[in-house]
Design a protein around this motif. Structure first.
Motif, PDB file in Angstrom:
ATOM      1  N   PRO A 222      24.918  -6.583 -45.772  1.00  0.00           N
ATOM      2  CA  PRO A 222      24.514  -7.046 -46.807  1.00  0.00           C
ATOM      3  C   PRO A 222      23.070  -6.670 -46.909  1.00  0.00           C
ATOM      4  CG  PRO A 222      26.052  -8.266 -46.094  1.00  0.00           C
ATOM      5  CD  PRO A 222      25.798  -7.595 -45.091  1.00  0.00           C
ATOM      6  N   GLY A 223      22.540  -5.863 -48.632  1.00  0.00           N
ATOM      7  CA  GLY A 223      21.032  -5.561 -48.515  1.00  0.00           C
ATOM      8  C   GLY A 223      20.603  -4.617 -47.993  1.00  0.00           C
ATOM      9  N   ASP A 224      21.501  -4.027 -47.629  1.00  0.00           N
ATOM     10  CA  ASP A 224      21.111  -2.200 -47.325  1.00  0.00           C
ATOM     11  C   ASP A 224      20.905  -1.618 -48.344  1.00  0.00           C
ATOM     12  OD1 ASP A 224      21.289  -2.741 -45.015  1.00  0.00           O
ATOM     13  OD2 ASP A 224      22.954  -2.145 -44.383  1.00  0.00           O
ATOM     14  N   VAL A 225      19.548  -0.490 -48.262  1.00  0.00           N
ATOM     15  CA  VAL A 225      19.669   0.995 -48.448  1.00  0.00           C
ATOM     16  C   VAL A 225      20.254   1.566 -47.746  1.00  0.00           C
ATOM     17  CG1 VAL A 225      17.964   2.512 -48.838  1.00  0.00           C
ATOM     18  CG2 VAL A 225      17.277   0.162 -49.807  1.00  0.00           C
ATOM     19  N   VAL A 226      22.011   2.336 -48.588  1.00  0.00           N
ATOM     20  CA  VAL A 226      22.166   3.368 -47.925  1.00  0.00           C
ATOM     21  C   VAL A 226      22.091   4.700 -48.443  1.00  0.00           C
ATOM     22  CG1 VAL A 226      24.643   3.881 -47.414  1.00  0.00           C
ATOM     23  CG2 VAL A 226      24.177   1.014 -47.220  1.00  0.00           C
ATOM     24  N   LEU A 227      22.163   5.262 -47.379  1.00  0.00           N
ATOM     25  CA  LEU A 227      22.076   7.057 -47.318  1.00  0.00           C
ATOM     26  C   LEU A 227      22.469   7.739 -46.790  1.00  0.00           C
ATOM     27  CD1 LEU A 227      17.837   6.359 -47.295  1.00  0.00           C
ATOM     28  CD2 LEU A 227      19.253   6.945 -49.236  1.00  0.00           C
ATOM     29  N   ILE A 228      23.653   8.793 -47.924  1.00  0.00           N
ATOM     30  CA  ILE A 228      24.556   8.747 -47.409  1.00  0.00           C
ATOM     31  C   ILE A 228      24.132  10.371 -47.649  1.00  0.00           C
ATOM     32  CG2 ILE A 228      27.164   9.754 -48.022  1.00  0.00           C
ATOM     33  CD1 ILE A 228      26.922   7.224 -49.732  1.00  0.00           C
ATOM     34  N   ARG A 229      24.198  11.288 -46.443  1.00  0.00           N
ATOM     35  CA  ARG A 229      24.153  12.517 -45.802  1.00  0.00           C
ATOM     36  C   ARG A 229      24.956  13.717 -46.154  1.00  0.00           C
ATOM     37  NH1 ARG A 229      23.936  16.491 -41.261  1.00  0.00           N
ATOM     38  NH2 ARG A 229      22.591  18.288 -42.071  1.00  0.00           N
TER      39      ARG A 229
ATOM     40  N   GLY B  85      17.197  -5.882 -60.783  1.00  0.00           N
ATOM     41  CA  GLY B  85      18.820  -6.475 -60.555  1.00  0.00           C
ATOM     42  C   GLY B  85      19.073  -6.613 -58.502  1.00  0.00           C
ATOM     43  N   SER B  86      19.873  -5.256 -58.418  1.00  0.00           N
ATOM     44  CA  SER B  86      19.846  -5.976 -57.213  1.00  0.00           C
ATOM     45  C   SER B  86      18.565  -5.798 -56.049  1.00  0.00           C
ATOM     46  CB  SER B  86      21.198  -5.210 -56.414  1.00  0.00           C
ATOM     47  OG  SER B  86      20.035  -3.767 -56.591  1.00  0.00           O
ATOM     48  N   LEU B  87      18.120  -5.432 -56.660  1.00  0.00           N
ATOM     49  CA  LEU B  87      16.576  -5.388 -55.792  1.00  0.00           C
ATOM     50  C   LEU B  87      15.563  -7.085 -55.484  1.00  0.00           C
ATOM     51  CD1 LEU B  87      14.786  -2.172 -56.584  1.00  0.00           C
ATOM     52  CD2 LEU B  87      15.940  -2.603 -54.311  1.00  0.00           C
ATOM     53  N   ASN B  88      16.782  -8.251 -56.412  1.00  0.00           N
ATOM     54  CA  ASN B  88      15.689  -9.027 -56.639  1.00  0.00           C
ATOM     55  C   ASN B  88      16.212  -9.809 -55.031  1.00  0.00           C
ATOM     56  OD1 ASN B  88      14.812 -10.001 -59.298  1.00  0.00           O
ATOM     57  ND2 ASN B  88      16.309  -9.111 -60.402  1.00  0.00           N
ATOM     58  N   GLU B  89      16.702  -9.337 -55.144  1.00  0.00           N
ATOM     59  CA  GLU B  89      17.862  -9.331 -53.217  1.00  0.00           C
ATOM     60  C   GLU B  89      16.728  -9.790 -52.207  1.00  0.00           C
ATOM     61  OE1 GLU B  89      19.941 -11.894 -52.653  1.00  0.00           O
ATOM     62  OE2 GLU B  89      21.400 -11.405 -54.239  1.00  0.00           O
ATOM     63  N   MET B  90      15.399  -8.617 -51.918  1.00  0.00           N
ATOM     64  CA  MET B  90      14.376  -8.332 -51.083  1.00  0.00           C
ATOM     65  C   MET B  90      13.074 -10.189 -51.921  1.00  0.00           C
ATOM     66  SD  MET B  90      12.321  -4.737 -51.491  1.00  0.00           S
ATOM     67  CE  MET B  90      12.653  -5.135 -52.798  1.00  0.00           C
TER      68      MET B  90
ATOM     69  N   MET C  10      22.279  -2.524 -51.005  1.00  0.00           N
ATOM     70  CA  MET C  10      21.328  -3.492 -52.021  1.00  0.00           C
ATOM     71  C   MET C  10      20.981  -2.229 -52.993  1.00  0.00           C
ATOM     72  SD  MET C  10      17.947  -5.328 -52.088  1.00  0.00           S
ATOM     73  CE  MET C  10      17.411  -3.786 -50.974  1.00  0.00           C
ATOM     74  N   MET C  11      21.134  -1.256 -52.231  1.00  0.00           N
ATOM     75  CA  MET C  11      20.887   0.497 -53.088  1.00  0.00           C
ATOM     76  C   MET C  11      21.398   1.659 -52.186  1.00  0.00           C
ATOM     77  SD  MET C  11      16.918   2.639 -53.328  1.00  0.00           S
ATOM     78  CE  MET C  11      16.641   4.070 -53.347  1.00  0.00           C
ATOM     79  N   ILE C  12      22.157   2.784 -53.640  1.00  0.00           N
ATOM     80  CA  ILE C  12      22.803   3.656 -52.251  1.00  0.00           C
ATOM     81  C   ILE C  12      22.146   5.017 -53.176  1.00  0.00           C
ATOM     82  CG2 ILE C  12      24.922   4.442 -52.491  1.00  0.00           C
ATOM     83  CD1 ILE C  12      25.548   2.241 -53.199  1.00  0.00           C
ATOM     84  N   GLY C  13      21.759   5.515 -52.028  1.00  0.00           N
ATOM     85  CA  GLY C  13      21.034   7.259 -52.500  1.00  0.00           C
ATOM     86  C   GLY C  13      22.166   8.057 -51.826  1.00  0.00           C
ATOM     87  N   SER C  14      21.765   9.677 -51.770  1.00  0.00           N
ATOM     88  CA  SER C  14      21.604  10.498 -50.716  1.00  0.00           C
ATOM     89  C   SER C  14      20.866  11.915 -51.051  1.00  0.00           C
ATOM     90  CB  SER C  14      23.010  10.570 -51.340  1.00  0.00           C
ATOM     91  OG  SER C  14      23.220  11.784 -52.462  1.00  0.00           O
ATOM     92  N   ASP C  15      21.452  12.955 -50.256  1.00  0.00           N
ATOM     93  CA  ASP C  15      20.947  13.960 -50.781  1.00  0.00           C
ATOM     94  C   ASP C  15      20.801  15.281 -52.198  1.00  0.00           C
ATOM     95  OD1 ASP C  15      22.712  14.250 -49.481  1.00  0.00           O
ATOM     96  OD2 ASP C  15      21.872  15.556 -47.739  1.00  0.00           O
ATOM     97  N   THR C  16      21.859  14.822 -52.745  1.00  0.00           N
ATOM     98  CA  THR C  16      22.143  15.175 -53.594  1.00  0.00           C
ATOM     99  C   THR C  16      20.543  14.951 -54.823  1.00  0.00           C
ATOM    100  OG1 THR C  16      23.566  13.979 -54.441  1.00  0.00           O
ATOM    101  CG2 THR C  16      24.352  15.703 -53.085  1.00  0.00           C
TER     102      THR C  16
ATOM    103  N   ILE D 114      24.739   0.333 -64.966  1.00  0.00           N
ATOM    104  CA  ILE D 114      24.289  -0.337 -66.266  1.00  0.00           C
ATOM    105  C   ILE D 114      24.856  -1.987 -65.626  1.00  0.00           C
ATOM    106  CG2 ILE D 114      25.160  -0.496 -68.641  1.00  0.00           C
ATOM    107  CD1 ILE D 114      25.548   2.892 -67.893  1.00  0.00           C
ATOM    108  N   ASN D 115      26.788  -1.774 -65.038  1.00  0.00           N
ATOM    109  CA  ASN D 115      26.907  -2.302 -64.380  1.00  0.00           C
ATOM    110  C   ASN D 115      26.612  -3.809 -63.656  1.00  0.00           C
ATOM    111  OD1 ASN D 115      29.118  -1.272 -66.290  1.00  0.00           O
ATOM    112  ND2 ASN D 115      30.428  -0.637 -64.878  1.00  0.00           N
ATOM    113  N   GLN D 116      25.897  -2.624 -62.366  1.00  0.00           N
ATOM    114  CA  GLN D 116      25.730  -3.924 -61.354  1.00  0.00           C
ATOM    115  C   GLN D 116      24.381  -4.202 -61.010  1.00  0.00           C
ATOM    116  OE1 GLN D 116      27.345  -5.043 -58.792  1.00  0.00           O
ATOM    117  NE2 GLN D 116      29.407  -5.091 -59.215  1.00  0.00           N
ATOM    118  N   GLY D 117      23.114  -3.116 -61.681  1.00  0.00           N
ATOM    119  CA  GLY D 117      21.769  -3.501 -61.484  1.00  0.00           C
ATOM    120  C   GLY D 117      21.242  -2.946 -60.721  1.00  0.00           C
ATOM    121  N   ILE D 118      22.129  -1.737 -60.109  1.00  0.00           N
ATOM    122  CA  ILE D 118      21.802  -1.538 -58.349  1.00  0.00           C
ATOM    123  C   ILE D 118      21.206   0.306 -58.774  1.00  0.00           C
ATOM    124  CG2 ILE D 118      22.524  -0.060 -56.103  1.00  0.00           C
ATOM    125  CD1 ILE D 118      25.630  -2.222 -56.460  1.00  0.00           C
TER     126      ILE D 118
END
Lengths: 349, 349, 349, 349
Positions: free
Chosen positions: D218-225, D49-54, D265-271, D302-306
């Motif tokens: 573009p290409g960031d790993v975004v972490l939401i607190r 998926g989107s990690l191919n961008e690296m 490119m990737m999204i995360g959080s603390d939940t 599924i849809n975005q491969g993220i």
């Protein structure tokens, strides 16, 4: 006098054991002493305890109790949702192989090829604790003392291990075939199930026995009904309801009466631990008195070498007022297990 | 005439079933048909198969075979080293709680505090496969067809699941109490154990029965001895030796003879799979003929609804030449399990 | 002179650490002593050992080695078939939930209902040992003495437990970011992989370093290549081939040279245990000399507080002749685990 | 003009990527399209998926963000008590071998004999779910449709299995080295943690970014607190407290904004699940709108491969107001796992 001769002949034909049924005699016990019970009397290597009392004759006598051939299944159904003591490890039963998986993975090519019938299989992998559902505690389950010894003086420093205790694990429990007696205390009290923290006394037991017109005999498997398993449902998932009644049980005094006065060879009930658990009000007094959080286990398993039956489903027997029966239980044969678990003991009448 | 009256009275007192002992009669089967066996005859929801034949009368009759009360333990001891089919998941029995661990961790403070007796406990956690050691295959174990159906037409798309099959899992196997018959084929052949890939024929069985002077009756549990478990030792760790003999077993023709001509209600042996496994020389022919890698399983479990007993330890019975006995087996009561496993069935004589 | 000013400005902008890259300086170590190494020098509660040497400056210096941003994955893929030391528990990764299972079971009704997209999920349950695939041994892994102590004097009687060691488990290993050096001994010898039981000497290491034109610096993570993982294939299922080379490794003398003369902060290799395993011919002499079956573990883990890297895949680095890199490894954060396992450390260049 | 030449020389020396640090440029993405994101654009066999961008350049650029070498450990400590979604299997870490057990059992005689140092070892066996503690969801985790497909159209009928999904399992997640950005929504709102069922909008994110003076690229790993992991404590045992805040998260609209407008490119959080879970009041509307119980998972995995990052501990970063960093995460390399779990991603600044 002819009929007497005839009766003797018939009795002879049916064998000695049939005779003991007719006369109600229990074969003599080998080591039990009134006012004392057993203890560590079976030799220093013994891992069996009071179940050593079983003989061909005692088993035959128990089998001869059967009149109809009706079987009562005393086991409850276990799955991941089942009530258990929270200190035990949880459980999962997981599909390990399924027909779809086998066919998709093709990892067993030699099986799946040239297989016109499209045969495959199910198997499951289990992660499970050995103290769940219907159990019989092995004599290595409980320990005491700074030397952490269990029945017959086996010590952790000598007989502990990473893969279960190496003496008196549950695989040493022989097949149990014995006279079983139900004492229906919930029935005596006229309740669905005994209340939380109800302390079953020997008086309770004697009243119930009188009401039932049942007598105890040395060598019996005694099963005491609190009514708790009325709430097991399919798989014991109503934890709150089960917990509410699961704390009813016998005290050390009651256990002593059963063992030392009556010669009970094994004692069980329909709760997770057989024994009375004190209420908060009673907690401190209880702890000061017994100096253990499970004194009936100490007394029975460690001191007397008597196995404990747990979570035995007694509702069918109670409903049919079957108080005397042939009890048969065969534990799993797993080295290092500390209890027979997810068992299906039976009562035959 | 008095004695006749008396005898009638005694017989009446002892019940009809005592009569059947005297006469040696087996109660009638309900659904079995000669030349056909059973099949899916028990209704569309049935999960029990031929074991539905058991009745109070049949059980009582089986119990009445017992003359001495001697018990033969048919289970073998299981641990991490035990031989099993390599396609199954491995097993570990691990000490989950130990007295030292409990005391060091202090994670159950309310138990360990005010505990003058220094009581603690052992319990074990198990990771285990449900097709190990002494087993009885559930009717959901084997599947066939592109729809992956098992006994009674239960299909994977309807009754599969992540936590084991949801129809005819091993928890649906009722307690088995039935006449058991040992057919000692290794004894007939005068060998310690049958050779690799030995195909046991119905002739072999008939010769052994004649030699033993045993007769089969409809409703029997038939146990066939290859001698393989002579090599189990303590825990079945000599894999090469066990594997050498484990491939001996019955063919589909032999199974058909037992079921359709003799009315066998359950069939077992002392191998891991009961059935003949072809040698390399025979492999292709065999596969072409049966179109399955385990055709006896297809026939018994799926087509006939007959449970299979595996790794039953028959050495004691053979040694004592006990060919007829009361067979009792109670499987673990675990939802989603595909076989009763690490069992300890017993034969009582 | 303008360009000098400009260069100074750029260097200033890039920060001090860029400067250390340019000059090749390693920040000073805090506690290492030549001819002695570390030992228990970090305070009586320390669980981290030599990795305490890492500082912001040392990490920045290591990161500044990176020139291209190319990542080498040093982890090998694990599954049920993977080679491991036979004394460890086996492993299974099992589908716990699958979309078909979720939909068939309907056990999560609130999720599956009103679910027009027919969404479901996969999850897996694992039974796994904490010493498999690519690992970093925690300082609590090895013990010695009758008091069974490990690094820093933590004793089993105090810090053992049922759920893993309670001091210096693998969760105490901090994220590792350090200069990494590959020493390609297989490359030096011109072989695919070192032969069985090859004892890697400090001379071997020095020759390889000279050939590579690599220098060691105090604080390095030193990775020694035997070539063994050339045979890992997809999942390490060719046990015989891997085992043949897995016994090559370093001796205690070599470990001492790395630690006491060179200041290696962590030492790893592409074998399951880093250290030399004696051949049968050498076995007795070796045992008499070291009085341990894994003396390099004793020396590094217990005596020096140095973590050991195992089964690090070094083939990519060797192929590209990358001998100096930024090594980054973050172990699983699981309380009670004794090693980081199934890891994917990386080398960045 | 000399200085221009010089600067070019310096830039050349430092490499292209150092240039991008100086200019703040992110290397171009390969397949991302504004207003569209990615989708199944990487070829029909792709599992990444989107990690191919690296690329080497993007990683080098991310590494060049590091100024001090300070590491933030984003992993939380896991044990048997840790909060997890109740639909996952439970976990136990169990001492498999201990020095006392090894010495008592003597089951490894060749190791324990001639062992003057009395060396032994600890190892643990784990039963564990692959969706616990700090995670990165693999692209095979979520499925949709009657054909149960996941990212890139892999279908259960083709790529399902008994031992985990056979495409896009977590072992296919490459080592992640990328620019990471923290968006501190709890900080923006001035709360310890966002309230239950708080739906984080793209406005919230933009306000927080403005307040932080951080820009997304573009290409960031975004972490939401959300602040939820403030309540993890040692091992996440306060389930009620964690659950109270764990339902805060982003909606599909917010995810779309991050992906399609910002190129995350990737999204995360603390939940535990990143996404907003509706309150009871909102439940029906929400279900009607999205037709899934986890629509952000459907959209991203599924849809975005993220890939989705879960339970990332962001308290340290927030405290130090570190909003831009180098994010590094390496998942376990276990075939058939559906997520990287019990991870320890790091943020380096």
């Amino acid at each position: 006098m002819k009929w007497k001769i005839l009766l003797l002949a018939v009795v002879f034909f049916a064998g000695i054991s049939f005779g003991s049924l007719v006369t109600g005699q229990q074969p003599q016990l080998k080591k039990w002493q009134k006012d004392k019970g057993w203890g560590w009397v079976w030799g220093k290597d013994d891992e069996v305890g009071s179940l050593n009392e079983m003989t061909d004759a005692s088993r035959l006598s128990a089998l001869r109790i059967v009149e109809r051939g009706k079987v009562y299944d005393l086991g409850v159904l276990y799955d991941r949702t089942s009530y258990k003591w929270p200190g035990h490890s949880p459980g999962e039963i997981i599909s390990f192989r399924t027909p779809e998986g086998v066919k998709r993975q093709q990892d067993q090519k030699e099986l799946v090829n040239n297989n016109g019938s499209r045969t495959a299989w199910h198997s499951s992998a289990l992660f499970i604790n050995d103290n769940v559902a219907t159990q019989i505690d092995g004599l290595g389950h409980a320990t005491e003392g700074d030397d952490n010894h269990w029945y017959n003086g086996f010590k952790e420093a000598d007989w502990g291990g990473n893969w279960g205790p190496r003496k008196a694990d549950a695989s040493t429990i022989p097949p149990i075939v014995a006279r079983g007696v139900l004492i229906d205390v919930a029935g005596l009290k006229g309740v669905e199930a005994l209340p939380s923290n109800y302390n079953i006394s020997s008086d309770d037991l004697q009243q119930a026995l009188r009401k039932q017109k049942t007598e105890l005999r040395p060598g019996d498997v005694v099963l005491i009904r609190t009514g708790t398993l009325r709430y097991w449902g399919e798989t014991g998932s109503d934890h709150a309801k089960i917990a509410m009644h699961d704390s009813a049980g016998i005290s050390v005094e009651t256990a002593k009466w059963l063992v030392e006065q009556q010669g009970a060879m094994m004692i069980g009930s329909d709760t997770s631990g057989l024994e009375y658990n004190p209420s908060e009000a009673d907690f401190q007094t209880y702890r000061d008195k017994y100096r253990s959080f499970m004194p009936v286990h100490n007394y029975l398993l460690i001191n007397q070498g008597i196995h404990i039956g747990e979570f035995h489903f007694l509702e069918g027997l109670a409903r049919d007022q079957v108080y005397e029966f042939c009890y048969i239980a065969c534990t799993n044969k797993i080295k290092g297990s500390t209890a027979g678990f997810t068992l299906r003991p039976i009562a035959i009448r």
